[in-house]
Design a protein around this motif. Structure first.
Motif, mmCIF file in Angstrom:
data_model
loop_
_atom_site.group_PDB
_atom_site.id
_atom_site.type_symbol
_atom_site.label_atom_id
_atom_site.label_comp_id
_atom_site.label_asym_id
_atom_site.label_seq_id
_atom_site.Cartn_x
_atom_site.Cartn_y
_atom_site.Cartn_z
ATOM 1 N N TRP A 189 -10.691 0.483 -2.852
ATOM 2 C CA TRP A 189 -11.213 -0.569 -3.001
ATOM 3 C C TRP A 189 -9.872 -1.645 -2.892
ATOM 4 N N LEU A 190 -8.724 -1.386 -3.798
ATOM 5 C CA LEU A 190 -7.990 -2.473 -3.028
ATOM 6 C C LEU A 190 -7.708 -1.877 -1.692
ATOM 7 N N PHE A 191 -7.511 -0.848 -0.792
ATOM 8 C CA PHE A 191 -7.131 -1.160 0.485
ATOM 9 C C PHE A 191 -8.586 -2.498 1.822
ATOM 10 N N PHE A 192 -9.540 -2.108 0.957
ATOM 11 C CA PHE A 192 -10.481 -2.941 1.397
ATOM 12 C C PHE A 192 -10.893 -4.064 1.191
ATOM 13 N N SER A 193 -10.408 -4.406 0.113
ATOM 14 C CA SER A 193 -10.623 -6.091 -0.752
ATOM 15 C C SER A 193 -9.338 -6.793 -0.006
ATOM 16 N N ARG A 194 -9.048 -6.105 0.971
ATOM 17 C CA ARG A 194 -7.438 -6.216 1.868
ATOM 18 C C ARG A 194 -6.233 -7.206 1.108
ATOM 19 N N ALA A 195 -6.185 -6.790 -0.226
ATOM 20 C CA ALA A 195 -5.530 -6.415 -1.360
ATOM 21 C C ALA A 195 -4.301 -6.692 -1.134
ATOM 22 N N VAL A 196 -3.706 -5.527 -0.921
ATOM 23 C CA VAL A 196 -2.485 -4.829 -0.131
ATOM 24 C C VAL A 196 -2.619 -4.405 1.417
ATOM 25 N N LYS A 197 -1.737 -4.153 2.009
ATOM 26 C CA LYS A 197 -2.209 -4.078 3.215
ATOM 27 C C LYS A 197 -2.075 -2.336 3.632
ATOM 28 N N SER A 198 -2.018 -1.375 2.924
ATOM 29 C CA SER A 198 -2.309 -0.011 2.838
ATOM 30 C C SER A 198 -2.623 1.113 2.317
ATOM 31 N N ARG A 199 -3.451 2.250 1.921
ATOM 32 C CA ARG A 199 -3.572 2.677 0.586
ATOM 33 C C ARG A 199 -2.358 4.222 -0.419
ATOM 34 N N SER A 200 -2.083 3.216 0.646
ATOM 35 C CA SER A 200 -0.021 4.179 0.086
ATOM 36 C C SER A 200 0.110 3.208 -0.818
ATOM 37 N N LEU A 201 0.141 1.570 -0.165
ATOM 38 C CA LEU A 201 0.734 0.777 -0.395
ATOM 39 C C LEU A 201 -0.111 0.237 -2.308
ATOM 40 N N ALA A 202 -1.324 0.835 -2.238
ATOM 41 C CA ALA A 202 -2.488 0.703 -3.667
ATOM 42 C C ALA A 202 -1.960 1.402 -3.903
ATOM 43 N N ALA A 203 -1.528 2.415 -4.122
ATOM 44 C CA ALA A 203 -1.260 3.698 -4.746
ATOM 45 C C ALA A 203 -0.285 3.593 -5.201
ATOM 46 N N LYS A 204 0.712 3.082 -5.512
ATOM 47 C CA LYS A 204 2.118 2.473 -5.672
ATOM 48 C C LYS A 204 1.645 1.342 -6.820
ATOM 49 N N LEU A 205 0.989 0.224 -6.096
ATOM 50 C CA LEU A 205 1.355 -0.106 -6.953
ATOM 51 C C LEU A 205 0.341 -0.062 -8.687
ATOM 52 N N VAL A 206 -0.579 1.137 -8.167
ATOM 53 C CA VAL A 206 -1.294 1.284 -9.787
ATOM 54 C C VAL A 206 -0.529 2.401 -10.356
ATOM 55 N N VAL A 207 0.149 3.264 -9.816
ATOM 56 C CA VAL A 207 1.599 4.067 -10.541
ATOM 57 C C VAL A 207 2.809 3.053 -11.030
ATOM 58 N N GLN A 219 -4.090 5.729 -12.779
ATOM 59 C CA GLN A 219 -3.903 6.855 -11.443
ATOM 60 C C GLN A 219 -4.953 6.039 -10.195
ATOM 61 N N ALA A 220 -4.191 6.162 -9.226
ATOM 62 C CA ALA A 220 -4.975 5.888 -8.358
ATOM 63 C C ALA A 220 -6.347 6.318 -7.156
ATOM 64 N N SER A 221 -6.656 6.687 -8.581
ATOM 65 C CA SER A 221 -7.629 7.590 -8.683
ATOM 66 C C SER A 221 -8.838 6.886 -9.177
ATOM 67 N N ASP A 222 -8.190 6.433 -10.044
ATOM 68 C CA ASP A 222 -9.040 5.527 -11.594
ATOM 69 C C ASP A 222 -10.354 4.921 -10.396
ATOM 70 N N ILE A 223 -11.944 5.337 -11.529
ATOM 71 C CA ILE A 223 -12.784 4.552 -10.186
ATOM 72 C C ILE A 223 -12.121 2.998 -11.024
ATOM 73 N N VAL A 224 -13.222 1.874 -10.225
ATOM 74 C CA VAL A 224 -13.466 1.062 -10.136
ATOM 75 C C VAL A 224 -15.351 0.327 -9.788
ATOM 76 N N ARG A 225 -16.264 -0.186 -10.463
ATOM 77 C CA ARG A 225 -17.050 -0.020 -10.474
ATOM 78 C C ARG A 225 -17.864 -1.468 -10.772
ATOM 79 N N PRO A 226 -18.644 -2.371 -9.595
ATOM 80 C CA PRO A 226 -18.683 -3.081 -10.298
ATOM 81 C C PRO A 226 -19.387 -4.126 -11.380
#
Length: 128
Positions: free
Chosen positions: A12-30, A43-50
């Protein structure tokens, strides 16, 4: 554009353009810089809902976003803005001080000498 009602936080962070890559999004979460509804995302696998409220700490900014939906791809910025509602507080202008801030005070003569004072000291000691 919207696929499922829930999505992994890193995607979701990657698709919303908060970060440039999914790996950077995972590092941000961790690193503990993402909160989901006030709780740290572990964890990067935590779920977000509307309806979830995300608090992101990026560089010197704090973003508060309300999730409106899940994304299907990392599209243009206009498409990414449809995934969230920005609820971030407005930053204070650079010239304005924070009203709660107390200006730093020091007594005259304490601390490092100014350039003028240093020159006077050098002249006094004869180190021209």
């Amino acid at each position: 554009m919207v696929t499922d009602a829930r999505q992994r936080i890193d995607k979701w962070l990657f698709f919303s353009r908060a970060v440039k890559s999914r790996s950077l999004a995972a590092k941000l979460v961790v690193a503990g810089r993402v909160r989901i509804n006030g709780d740290k995302a572990a964890q990067a696998s935590d779920i977000v809902r509307p309806g979830d409220v995300l608090t992101l700490t990026l560089d010197r900014r704090i973003l508060v976003w309300k999730v409106l939906g899940a994304g299907a791809r990392r599209g243009p910025a206009e498409e990414a803005r449809l995934l969230y509602e920005d609820m971030s507080p407005q930053p204070t202008p650079k010239g304005e001080a924070v009203p709660d801030a107390i200006p730093a005070l020091r007594e005259a003569g304490s601390g490092r000498p100014t350039k003028k004072e240093r020159r006077e000291t050098d002249r006094l000691l004869g180190e021209d």
